[in-house]
Write a protein that holds these residues in place. Structure first.
Motif, PDB file in Angstrom:
ATOM      1  N   ALA A 115       4.510   3.017  -0.957  1.00 50.25           N
ATOM      2  CA  ALA A 115       3.976   3.044  -2.185  1.00 50.25           C
ATOM      3  C   ALA A 115       3.814   4.570  -2.815  1.00 50.25           C
ATOM      4  O   ALA A 115       3.753   5.239  -1.979  1.00 50.25           O
TER       5      ALA A 115
ATOM      6  N   ALA B 218       5.085  -0.943 -13.667  1.00 54.41           N
ATOM      7  CA  ALA B 218       6.130  -0.952 -12.736  1.00 54.41           C
ATOM      8  C   ALA B 218       7.526  -1.657 -13.269  1.00 54.41           C
ATOM      9  O   ALA B 218       8.458  -0.999 -12.979  1.00 54.41           O
TER      10      ALA B 218
ATOM     11  N   HIS C  32      -0.204  -1.776 -14.993  1.00 55.51           N
ATOM     12  CA  HIS C  32       0.993  -2.969 -14.772  1.00 55.51           C
ATOM     13  C   HIS C  32       2.246  -2.520 -15.285  1.00 55.51           C
ATOM     14  O   HIS C  32       2.736  -3.250 -16.093  1.00 55.51           O
TER      15      HIS C  32
ATOM     16  N   SER D  74       1.855   6.184  -4.351  1.00 58.45           N
ATOM     17  CA  SER D  74       0.665   6.851  -4.639  1.00 58.45           C
ATOM     18  C   SER D  74       0.363   7.243  -2.952  1.00 58.45           C
ATOM     19  O   SER D  74      -0.311   8.145  -2.758  1.00 58.45           O
TER      20      SER D  74
ATOM     21  N   GLU E 123       9.199   6.438  -3.327  1.00 59.14           N
ATOM     22  CA  GLU E 123       9.058   4.992  -3.135  1.00 59.14           C
ATOM     23  C   GLU E 123      10.065   4.252  -3.262  1.00 59.14           C
ATOM     24  O   GLU E 123      10.425   3.215  -2.355  1.00 59.14           O
TER      25      GLU E 123
ATOM     26  N   GLU F 258      -8.222   3.590  -8.410  1.00 55.09           N
ATOM     27  CA  GLU F 258      -6.831   4.106  -9.214  1.00 55.09           C
ATOM     28  C   GLU F 258      -7.083   4.325 -10.689  1.00 55.09           C
ATOM     29  O   GLU F 258      -6.499   5.102 -11.160  1.00 55.09           O
TER      30      GLU F 258
ATOM     31  N   GLN G  77       0.731   3.432 -13.503  1.00 54.99           N
ATOM     32  CA  GLN G  77       1.506   2.475 -13.475  1.00 54.99           C
ATOM     33  C   GLN G  77       0.856   1.219 -12.606  1.00 54.99           C
ATOM     34  O   GLN G  77       1.009   0.003 -13.312  1.00 54.99           O
ATOM     35  N   THR G  78       0.066   1.293 -11.688  1.00 53.68           N
ATOM     36  CA  THR G  78      -0.557   0.225 -11.165  1.00 53.68           C
ATOM     37  C   THR G  78      -1.642  -0.489 -11.851  1.00 53.68           C
ATOM     38  O   THR G  78      -1.984  -1.412 -12.134  1.00 53.68           O
ATOM     39  N   ASP G  79      -2.455   0.631 -12.427  1.00 50.39           N
ATOM     40  CA  ASP G  79      -3.419   0.168 -13.216  1.00 50.39           C
ATOM     41  C   ASP G  79      -3.271  -0.635 -14.534  1.00 50.39           C
ATOM     42  O   ASP G  79      -3.721  -1.449 -14.798  1.00 50.39           O
TER      43      ASP G  79
END
Length: 469
Positions: free
Chosen positions: A290, A44, A42, A292, A284, A167, A38-40
């Motif tokens: 976070a 979210a 984007h 993670s 979260e 990540e 999700q972070t890598d």
């Protein structure tokens, strides 16, 4: 003179069990990989894409489970397990090599991987039961469940160990690591013989006798089992000729099919997989930290699952199936609904209370609905409809798993987590009502006695219908 055993039963059980471990690993690994993905990429604020990537394995499993039985009857149990393990390995590697922001690519690859998951979920228990002596088959449902949740726990531990990688490498390594147990399974199964039942069905009686001679204690035991296999195979072949899909919902079978398929569907729609797939994101949202950094929680859930599956083994034949399902459903439903009520009364309540109730849910799910669903569907269906009815129950179970995995992030984006879990809680309680009203007790009853219940139910419904006219 007794034949020297070339393959030990321990070796067979190990690699049969390893199939369950691999199945569990692929189901659980996305739990830890998703926060990094999700972070890598984007994602979210993209709940639909998140749900589609997560649930793609379950979507593919619907088709894998549906076709596995027919393919294994033509090509053999062993060969389909070998093909599935290669798809497992290739799918894991290709998932790790996904191009940047390649959501569609990852969905397609994980869907293909899911066909292997579905096939393995159907065939590994079948192969184990056909290779094992009759006295060991009763424990296989519980043992297979233990191996699956052990695979999930291993995936959670691997996710935790890999979390400190960058990540973009963390989630790729987590997904690609599935290739390792897949290859172990492939090379292990290469050494195993084909199922004696499959060989006998093909008319290869001498080969079937040779396999049984290796696996059983005495030649007499092998010959007796071969004779039983031939009788049963003929009965099933005769049953298949006189059975169609319409047979499932006609006369005395309707009651049993609705009961078995209903239990399989409720097991998934009660929301267990929402916890297993998304627990870091749930934590979260509850704590603000976070996802993670919340990868210890999947390990806690996985440990609870493994312990619960072990608790089930001594309980399985001491309590009625309906009693355990009722107990589990009530506690599971309460574990979802109570936090919502507490939040309404105490808006400033510590949100970790929600996570504590989820642990209680997992504990009761692990020794009631999780294993008992498959025990009941294995016991309930008469020979005449067993193949089609079992396949239908499995398909509905995978459909439920897919929908929960797909819809949970979409639902939590549209409403509070407490409200979503309250909906699942209501479904849990509806499942209890279904069990009490529509599911016969199967513990300690023969197939003939269970089938007679369906006949009596059919006659009762006809009488009521006649009186109402």
């Amino acid at each position: 003179m007794k034949k020297e055993k070339k393959i030990s039963s321990a070796f067979i059980y190990f690699f049969g069990s390893f199939g369950g471990i691999l199945f569990g690993y692929d189901i659980g690994v996305m739990t830890g990989a998703l926060p990094f993905l999700q972070t890598d990429w984007h994602l979210a604020n993209a709940p639909t894409i998140t749900g589609m990537i997560t649930s793609a394995v379950m979507f593919g499993a619907i088709f894998g489970a549906a076709i596995a039985g027919q393919l294994s009857d033509k090509l053999g149990r062993r060969k389909i397990i070998l093909i599935s393990s290669l798809i497992f390995a290739l799918g894991g590697i290709l998932s790790g090599l996904a191009p940047n922001n390649g959501s569609i690519y990852l969905i397609i690859v994980r869907t293909i991987l899911g066909t292997a998951v579905g096939a393995a979920s159907a065939l590994v228990p079948t192969y184990m039961s056909e290779m094992a002596p009759a006295k060991a088959r009763g424990k296989l449902s519980g043992l297979n469940q233990t191996m699956i949740v052990s695979g999930m726990l291993i995936s959670y531990i691997m996710d935790f160990l890999l979390k400190d990688l960058p990540e973009n490498w963390a989630w790729r390594t987590m997904l690609a690591f599935a290739a390792v147990p897949a290859l172990i399974l492939f090379f292990g199964v290469l050494r195993l013989p084909e199922s004696p039942r499959f060989l006998a069905n093909l008319g290869k009686v001498d080969e079937a006798r040779e396999v049984l001679g290796i696996l059983r204690s005495t030649d007499q035991e092998a010959d007796e089992e071969l004779a039983n296999i031939q009788v049963t195979s003929k009965e099933e072949a005769d049953a298949a000729k006189n059975t169609s899909w319409s047979t499932l919902f006609s006369g005395k079978y309707r009651y049993l099919v609705i009961a078995g398929v209903g239990v399989a569907a409720f097991q998934q729609f009660q929301g267990a997989n929402a916890i297993f797939y998304y627990i870091p994101l749930i934590v979260e949202k509850a704590t603000g930290s976070a996802a993670s950094n919340a990868l210890m929680w999947p390990i806690i859930q996985g440990a609870i699952l493994v312990i619960g599956s072990l608790v089930f083994l001594p309980l399985a034949d001491r309590f009625n199936r309906r009693t355990l399902l009722t107990l589990g459903g009530i506690v599971m439903g309460s574990s979802f609904i109570l936090p919502s009520l507490l939040k309404m009364m105490m808006p400033n309540m510590n949100n970790m209370i929600i996570v504590a109730f989820l642990c209680l849910y997992v504990a009761f799910y692990s020794f009631t609905w999780a294993p008992l669903t498959w025990v009941i569907t294995g016991e309930m269906f008469p020979l005449q409809i067993r193949g089609r009815a079992s396949g239908l129950a499995s398909s509905f179970n995978w459909i439920g798993s897919w929908l929960v995995g797909l819809l949970f992030p979409i639902m939590t984006a549209a409403m509070s987590q407490e409200a979503v879990f309250a909906i699942f809680g209501i479904i849990c309680l509806l499942g209890v009502m279904f069990v009490r009203l529509a599911v016969p007790e199967t513990r300690g009853r023969s197939l003939e006695e269970i089938e007679e219940q369906g006949t009596n139910k059919h006659h009762s419904s006809k009488t009521v219908s006649a009186k109402s006219k």
